[in-house]
Design a protein around this motif. Structure first.
Motif, PDB file in Angstrom:
ATOM      1  N   SER A 254     -15.245   9.742  -8.192  1.00  0.00           N
ATOM      2  CA  SER A 254     -14.687   9.725  -6.834  1.00  0.00           C
ATOM      3  C   SER A 254     -13.618   8.644  -6.684  1.00  0.00           C
ATOM      4  CB  SER A 254     -15.796   9.487  -5.810  1.00  0.00           C
ATOM      5  OG  SER A 254     -16.700  10.566  -5.818  1.00  0.00           O
ATOM      6  N   THR A 255     -12.502   9.056  -6.097  1.00  0.00           N
ATOM      7  CA  THR A 255     -11.414   8.099  -5.837  1.00  0.00           C
ATOM      8  C   THR A 255     -11.399   7.645  -4.383  1.00  0.00           C
ATOM      9  OG1 THR A 255      -9.912   9.956  -5.457  1.00  0.00           O
ATOM     10  CG2 THR A 255      -9.955   9.020  -7.680  1.00  0.00           C
ATOM     11  N   SER A 256     -12.111   8.365  -3.527  1.00  0.00           N
ATOM     12  CA  SER A 256     -12.184   7.952  -2.122  1.00  0.00           C
ATOM     13  C   SER A 256     -13.584   8.199  -1.573  1.00  0.00           C
ATOM     14  CB  SER A 256     -11.139   8.687  -1.274  1.00  0.00           C
ATOM     15  OG  SER A 256     -11.417  10.064  -1.194  1.00  0.00           O
ATOM     16  N   ILE A 257     -13.963   7.384  -0.594  1.00  0.00           N
ATOM     17  CA  ILE A 257     -15.268   7.530   0.043  1.00  0.00           C
ATOM     18  C   ILE A 257     -15.118   7.348   1.553  1.00  0.00           C
ATOM     19  CG2 ILE A 257     -16.616   6.766  -1.951  1.00  0.00           C
ATOM     20  CD1 ILE A 257     -16.906   4.018  -0.609  1.00  0.00           C
ATOM     21  N   ALA A 258     -15.986   7.997   2.298  1.00  0.00           N
ATOM     22  CA  ALA A 258     -16.118   7.756   3.733  1.00  0.00           C
ATOM     23  C   ALA A 258     -17.490   7.138   3.943  1.00  0.00           C
ATOM     24  CB  ALA A 258     -16.006   9.054   4.518  1.00  0.00           C
TER      25      ALA A 258
ATOM     26  N   LEU B 226     -12.671   3.928  -7.483  1.00  0.00           N
ATOM     27  CA  LEU B 226     -12.413   3.897  -6.039  1.00  0.00           C
ATOM     28  C   LEU B 226     -11.029   3.348  -5.701  1.00  0.00           C
ATOM     29  CD1 LEU B 226     -13.706   4.446  -3.278  1.00  0.00           C
ATOM     30  CD2 LEU B 226     -14.575   2.094  -3.292  1.00  0.00           C
ATOM     31  N   GLN B 227     -10.287   4.145  -4.915  1.00  0.00           N
ATOM     32  CA  GLN B 227      -8.949   3.748  -4.483  1.00  0.00           C
ATOM     33  C   GLN B 227      -8.812   3.717  -2.954  1.00  0.00           C
ATOM     34  OE1 GLN B 227      -6.191   6.485  -6.309  1.00  0.00           O
ATOM     35  NE2 GLN B 227      -7.071   6.205  -8.343  1.00  0.00           N
ATOM     36  N   LYS B 228      -9.683   4.447  -2.266  1.00  0.00           N
ATOM     37  CA  LYS B 228      -9.545   4.575  -0.803  1.00  0.00           C
ATOM     38  C   LYS B 228     -10.915   4.556  -0.131  1.00  0.00           C
ATOM     39  CE  LYS B 228      -6.982   8.002   0.979  1.00  0.00           C
ATOM     40  NZ  LYS B 228      -6.701   9.382   1.496  1.00  0.00           N
ATOM     41  N   ILE B 229     -11.012   3.800   0.954  1.00  0.00           N
ATOM     42  CA  ILE B 229     -12.220   3.788   1.780  1.00  0.00           C
ATOM     43  C   ILE B 229     -11.832   4.225   3.188  1.00  0.00           C
ATOM     44  CG2 ILE B 229     -14.072   2.379   2.764  1.00  0.00           C
ATOM     45  CD1 ILE B 229     -13.823   0.513   0.366  1.00  0.00           C
ATOM     46  N   VAL B 230     -12.550   5.203   3.709  1.00  0.00           N
ATOM     47  CA  VAL B 230     -12.294   5.719   5.062  1.00  0.00           C
ATOM     48  C   VAL B 230     -13.463   5.344   5.967  1.00  0.00           C
ATOM     49  CG1 VAL B 230     -11.770   7.762   6.454  1.00  0.00           C
ATOM     50  CG2 VAL B 230     -11.054   7.679   4.049  1.00  0.00           C
TER      51      VAL B 230
ATOM     52  N   GLU C  20      -6.718   1.219  -0.681  1.00  0.00           N
ATOM     53  CA  GLU C  20      -6.317   1.662   0.660  1.00  0.00           C
ATOM     54  C   GLU C  20      -7.530   1.745   1.577  1.00  0.00           C
ATOM     55  OE1 GLU C  20      -4.113   5.530   2.783  1.00  0.00           O
ATOM     56  OE2 GLU C  20      -4.639   5.583   0.643  1.00  0.00           O
ATOM     57  N   VAL C  21      -7.381   1.263   2.806  1.00  0.00           N
ATOM     58  CA  VAL C  21      -8.425   1.391   3.819  1.00  0.00           C
ATOM     59  C   VAL C  21      -7.850   2.204   4.979  1.00  0.00           C
ATOM     60  CG1 VAL C  21      -9.914   0.207   5.472  1.00  0.00           C
ATOM     61  CG2 VAL C  21      -9.557  -0.776   3.192  1.00  0.00           C
ATOM     62  N   VAL C  22      -8.467   3.349   5.247  1.00  0.00           N
ATOM     63  CA  VAL C  22      -8.034   4.210   6.345  1.00  0.00           C
ATOM     64  C   VAL C  22      -9.032   4.073   7.486  1.00  0.00           C
ATOM     65  CG1 VAL C  22      -7.571   6.582   7.078  1.00  0.00           C
ATOM     66  CG2 VAL C  22      -6.943   5.841   4.767  1.00  0.00           C
ATOM     67  N   VAL C  23      -8.533   3.720   8.662  1.00  0.00           N
ATOM     68  CA  VAL C  23      -9.395   3.548   9.833  1.00  0.00           C
ATOM     69  C   VAL C  23      -9.092   4.678  10.821  1.00  0.00           C
ATOM     70  CG1 VAL C  23     -10.097   2.020  11.709  1.00  0.00           C
ATOM     71  CG2 VAL C  23      -9.382   1.056   9.503  1.00  0.00           C
TER      72      VAL C  23
END
Length: 273
Positions: free
Chosen positions: A4-8, A83-87, A112-115
């Motif tokens: 996984s490269t991104s997680i929520a 991991l590259q992105k956390i949402v 990256e952090v996406v809010v």
């Protein structure tokens, strides 16, 4: 999930339209990380998996609540080495005493952090606690609008009081203690039996059988013919029909049930089952 490269990350009880906004920001190789607090009763345990195609892992809050911000990020990186992105949502907090917010996440995480901002519907912010409140006052349509799907409970089949089929109508009785029960009363519903793929139109009762033995029951009467249910059933709530009420006789109750069936049949007539 190691890929996984991104997680929520979140509690995600209900998997409502606000949660779906978070999932929409995920990449193709993603995982949903559920923090289990012990309060999930809209989609308890693995029920969340019905509402996303992304894989889900479950973390117990008690296992991670003591971590510092740095330790929490290290923990995530160990679980997700690519991991590259956390949402997260705008109200996300983590770490010891919930002292860290998304701002700290942006500082501590080198990706990256996406809010996701607050999600509203008709000017009202969407939250799991508001869905619970709507269910408890019988506002099924309001709860379903916030959820983005019909509120659904699942349970194992249990024996009824024994007079339904003989004196009233045949029902499937279930026990679903892990789920929040909506307001006591009668509902237009869709009921899925055992491993069947489709839902049957139905009328369901939730509450205490005040006219007969006073016991609590969740029971569903199938409208398109009697079916045999062996192990479990799912009941999806579409509309509130009436309050739970004590009737003076079984005959009065029988008349009320006949009226309930007519209303439910009309409500469900145009639904694609």
């Amino acid at each position: 999930m190691k890929e996984s490269t991104s997680i929520a990350i979140g509690g995600f009880d209900g998997m409502h339209i606000g949660h779906q906004q978070l999932f929409g920001a995920l990449d193709e190789n993603s995982t949903i990380v559920v923090i289990e607090t012990g309060y999930a009763n809209l989609t308890p345990k693995k029920e969340r998996e019905h509402f996303s195609h992304h894989p889900i892992i479950y973390l117990e809050l008690d296992d991670i609540r003591h971590l510092s911000g740095e330790e929490f990020i290290a923990f995530l990186k160990e679980k997700f080495p690519k991991l590259q992105k956390i949402v997260v949502g705008y109200d996300f907090h983590f770490g010891k005493n919930r002292k860290y917010s998304f701002n700290d996440l942006k500082t501590l995480f080198d990706g990256e952090v996406v809010v996701i901002d607050e999600v509203t519907l008709h000017g009202d912010s969407v939250h799991s606690h508001k869905i619970r409140a709507k269910l408890q006052i019988g506002d099924i349509e309001g709860a379903n609008a916030f959820l983005g799907h019909n509120y659904t409970i699942k349970g194992r089949v249990v024996s009824g009081q024994g007079i339904g089929k003989k004196e009233l109508v045949a029902t499937i009785n279930i026990e679903a203690k892990e789920f929040l029960m909506p307001k006591e009363g009668v509902y237009a519903t869709l009921t899925r039996i055992d491993d069947e793929e489709h839902f049957h139109p139905s009328v369901s009762f939730v509450g205490h059988r005040v006219t007969t033995d006073g016991s609590f029951a969740v029971e569903s009467h199938i409208l398109d013919g009697e079916v045999s249910c062996k192990e479990r059933a799912r009941i999806s709530f579409v509309n509130f029909i009436r309050e739970n009420k004590k009737f003076d006789s079984l005959d009065e109750l029988r008349k009320a049930i006949k009226k309930d069936i007519a209303i439910a049949s009309k409500e469900l007539k145009f639904l694609q089952l």
